[in-house]
Scaffold this motif. Structure first.
Motif, PDB file in Angstrom:
ATOM      1  N   VAL A 192       0.841  -1.208   0.000  1.00 55.96           N
ATOM      2  CA  VAL A 192       0.000   0.000   0.000  1.00 55.96           C
ATOM      3  C   VAL A 192       0.870   1.249   0.000  1.00 55.96           C
ATOM      4  O   VAL A 192       0.624   2.210  -0.762  1.00 55.96           O
ATOM      5  CB  VAL A 192      -0.943  -0.017   1.224  1.00 55.96           C
ATOM      6  CG1 VAL A 192      -1.670   1.324   1.356  1.00 55.96           C
ATOM      7  CG2 VAL A 192      -1.940  -1.145   1.100  1.00 55.96           C
ATOM      8  N   ILE A 193       1.906   1.274   0.820  1.00 59.14           N
ATOM      9  CA  ILE A 193       2.783   2.445   0.893  1.00 59.14           C
ATOM     10  C   ILE A 193       3.526   2.648  -0.425  1.00 59.14           C
ATOM     11  O   ILE A 193       3.663   3.788  -0.908  1.00 59.14           O
ATOM     12  CB  ILE A 193       3.764   2.281   2.071  1.00 59.14           C
ATOM     13  CG1 ILE A 193       2.994   2.292   3.403  1.00 59.14           C
ATOM     14  CG2 ILE A 193       4.810   3.380   2.065  1.00 59.14           C
ATOM     15  CD1 ILE A 193       3.842   1.951   4.607  1.00 59.14           C
ATOM     16  N   LEU A 247      -6.769   1.628   5.905  1.00 60.06           N
ATOM     17  CA  LEU A 247      -6.001   1.972   4.708  1.00 60.06           C
ATOM     18  C   LEU A 247      -4.868   0.978   4.454  1.00 60.06           C
ATOM     19  O   LEU A 247      -4.693   0.488   3.331  1.00 60.06           O
ATOM     20  CB  LEU A 247      -5.447   3.389   4.833  1.00 60.06           C
ATOM     21  CG  LEU A 247      -4.579   3.877   3.655  1.00 60.06           C
ATOM     22  CD1 LEU A 247      -5.385   3.890   2.365  1.00 60.06           C
ATOM     23  CD2 LEU A 247      -3.993   5.251   3.941  1.00 60.06           C
ATOM     24  N   LEU A 248      -4.098   0.655   5.494  1.00 54.75           N
ATOM     25  CA  LEU A 248      -2.943  -0.229   5.320  1.00 54.75           C
ATOM     26  C   LEU A 248      -3.332  -1.691   5.128  1.00 54.75           C
ATOM     27  O   LEU A 248      -2.470  -2.526   4.878  1.00 54.75           O
ATOM     28  CB  LEU A 248      -2.008  -0.113   6.529  1.00 54.75           C
ATOM     29  CG  LEU A 248      -1.342   1.242   6.730  1.00 54.75           C
ATOM     30  CD1 LEU A 248      -0.437   1.221   7.954  1.00 54.75           C
ATOM     31  CD2 LEU A 248      -0.545   1.645   5.491  1.00 54.75           C
ATOM     32  N   GLY A 250       2.714   9.926  -6.010  1.00 61.39           N
ATOM     33  CA  GLY A 250       3.190  11.247  -5.618  1.00 61.39           C
ATOM     34  C   GLY A 250       3.038  11.608  -4.163  1.00 61.39           C
ATOM     35  O   GLY A 250       3.307  12.766  -3.789  1.00 61.39           O
ATOM     36  N   LEU A 251       2.627  10.684  -3.305  1.00 64.00           N
ATOM     37  CA  LEU A 251       2.474  10.987  -1.879  1.00 64.00           C
ATOM     38  C   LEU A 251       3.774  10.738  -1.127  1.00 64.00           C
ATOM     39  O   LEU A 251       4.557   9.863  -1.484  1.00 64.00           O
ATOM     40  CB  LEU A 251       1.361  10.129  -1.267  1.00 64.00           C
ATOM     41  CG  LEU A 251      -0.072  10.502  -1.674  1.00 64.00           C
ATOM     42  CD1 LEU A 251      -1.044   9.428  -1.247  1.00 64.00           C
ATOM     43  CD2 LEU A 251      -0.475  11.844  -1.076  1.00 64.00           C
ATOM     44  N   LYS A 252       3.987  11.519  -0.049  1.00 65.28           N
ATOM     45  CA  LYS A 252       5.171  11.371   0.786  1.00 65.28           C
ATOM     46  C   LYS A 252       4.844  10.514   2.006  1.00 65.28           C
ATOM     47  O   LYS A 252       3.684  10.254   2.307  1.00 65.28           O
ATOM     48  CB  LYS A 252       5.690  12.746   1.223  1.00 65.28           C
ATOM     49  CG  LYS A 252       6.063  13.657   0.059  1.00 65.28           C
ATOM     50  CD  LYS A 252       6.499  15.017   0.562  1.00 65.28           C
ATOM     51  CE  LYS A 252       6.837  15.946  -0.593  1.00 65.28           C
ATOM     52  NZ  LYS A 252       7.241  17.294  -0.118  1.00 65.28           N
ATOM     53  N   GLN A 253       5.902  10.112   2.728  1.00 67.46           N
ATOM     54  CA  GLN A 253       5.715   9.222   3.864  1.00 67.46           C
ATOM     55  C   GLN A 253       4.886   9.867   4.973  1.00 67.46           C
ATOM     56  O   GLN A 253       3.994   9.245   5.544  1.00 67.46           O
ATOM     57  CB  GLN A 253       7.081   8.766   4.420  1.00 67.46           C
ATOM     58  CG  GLN A 253       7.828   7.802   3.515  1.00 67.46           C
ATOM     59  CD  GLN A 253       7.138   6.460   3.383  1.00 67.46           C
ATOM     60  OE1 GLN A 253       6.378   6.047   4.259  1.00 67.46           O
ATOM     61  NE2 GLN A 253       7.391   5.779   2.275  1.00 67.46           N
ATOM     62  N   ASP A 254       5.161  11.148   5.271  1.00 72.95           N
ATOM     63  CA  ASP A 254       4.392  11.799   6.322  1.00 72.95           C
ATOM     64  C   ASP A 254       2.939  11.996   5.920  1.00 72.95           C
ATOM     65  O   ASP A 254       2.040  11.950   6.765  1.00 72.95           O
ATOM     66  CB  ASP A 254       5.038  13.131   6.700  1.00 72.95           C
ATOM     67  CG  ASP A 254       5.160  14.065   5.510  1.00 72.95           C
ATOM     68  OD1 ASP A 254       5.099  13.576   4.354  1.00 72.95           O
ATOM     69  OD2 ASP A 254       5.326  15.281   5.725  1.00 72.95           O
TER      70      ASP A 254
END
Length: 268
Positions: free
Chosen positions: A148-149, A172-173, A156-160
């Motif tokens: 998922v991550i 979500l995960l 385009g999403l960041k970890q935070d």
């Protein structure tokens, strides 16, 4: 005195001799018998009391020793399940268990925790995710959470940002990236949302991945709730400008629009 005076005569001497030879031994024998009975009775009572006390004291001492020796009972199970701990005495466990959770973390949850901390996620949010997994509201594995991550970072999403989304969206995960997350992204692209605007849209609406695509492909559904995404020109339908505005509309199935003063404007 009259009794002693009678012994001065011949008959008195005979009486004394009779008493000493006949009555006195019998009297002494009776006294000795009574003393023997009394002594035997006391010894019997003492013996009985001692045996009773020993019979009562032995099981009591065994129980007390068992209670003091057995503090906890640990039932070993497979590595992916919880370790069951049964307390036999009141008070806190003299063992290095966590204050938050008296059970040892299952191996699968521990792997997810280590993976998220390695990625730099905030420890408070990681503990919240672990708590959800322990309660069963979130079911995932290290491989599923990593997939998922990886997919969310690819759009385009960041970890935070993913951490913030996971703190709001409980499941979500645990979603399947191919059947749940990718289908929502394909729906957004099919509705005309630019690829550069998708990260900002899903960050503002983190629960959008909890919805499924409807059979007609026009909206996303979660029970009776619906989400429809519309892309319009910045100045309205008649502006015809190059800039576009993305609108996310939430409504329920069977809702009516523009039919009452309180009804909202429906999606395009």
């Amino acid at each position: 005195r009259p009794f002693l005076k009678s012994f001065k005569t011949t008959t008195g001497i005979r009486r004394l001799t009779f008493h000493l030879t006949h009555k006195l031994p019998k009297t002494l024998e009776r006294l000795l018998g009574m003393a023997t009975c009394l002594l035997s009775g006391r010894e019997g009572l003492l013996f009985r009391s001692r045996t009773q006390s020993t019979q009562i004291a032995k099981p009591h001492s065994v129980q007390s020793s068992r209670r003091t020796s057995t503090i906890v009972r640990v039932t070993p199970q497979s590595p992916d399940t919880k370790t069951v701990i049964t307390k036999n005495t009141p008070g806190e466990l003299p063992l290095p268990w966590s204050e938050k959770d008296p059970y040892k973390l299952p191996l699968s949850i521990d792997k997810v925790q280590r993976m998220l901390l390695t990625l730099g996620w905030d420890k408070a949010w990681v503990e919240q995710i672990v708590d959800r997994m322990m309660k069963g509201s979130l079911r995932t594995t290290e491989e599923r959470a990593q997939a998922v991550i990886n997919y969310l970072t690819s759009i385009g999403l960041k970890q935070d940002e993913i951490c913030n989304m996971a703190s709001i969206s409980v499941v979500l995960l645990g979603l399947n990236p191919e059947t749940r997350i990718k289908s929502v992204v394909d729906y957004l692209q099919g509705r005309g949302v630019p690829d550069t605007a998708i990260p900002d849209l899903v960050l503002k609406h983190p629960r959008i991945f909890e919805y499924r695509l409807t059979p007609d492909g026009k909206a996303l559904a979660k029970g009776a709730a619906r989400i429809q995404v519309d892309v319009l020109p910045a100045g309205g339908p008649a502006a015809g400008g190059a800039d576009k505005v993305v609108g996310v509309n939430y409504f329920r199935e069977g809702a009516s629009f523009l039919e009452a003063p309180v009804s909202p404007v429906g999606p395009v």
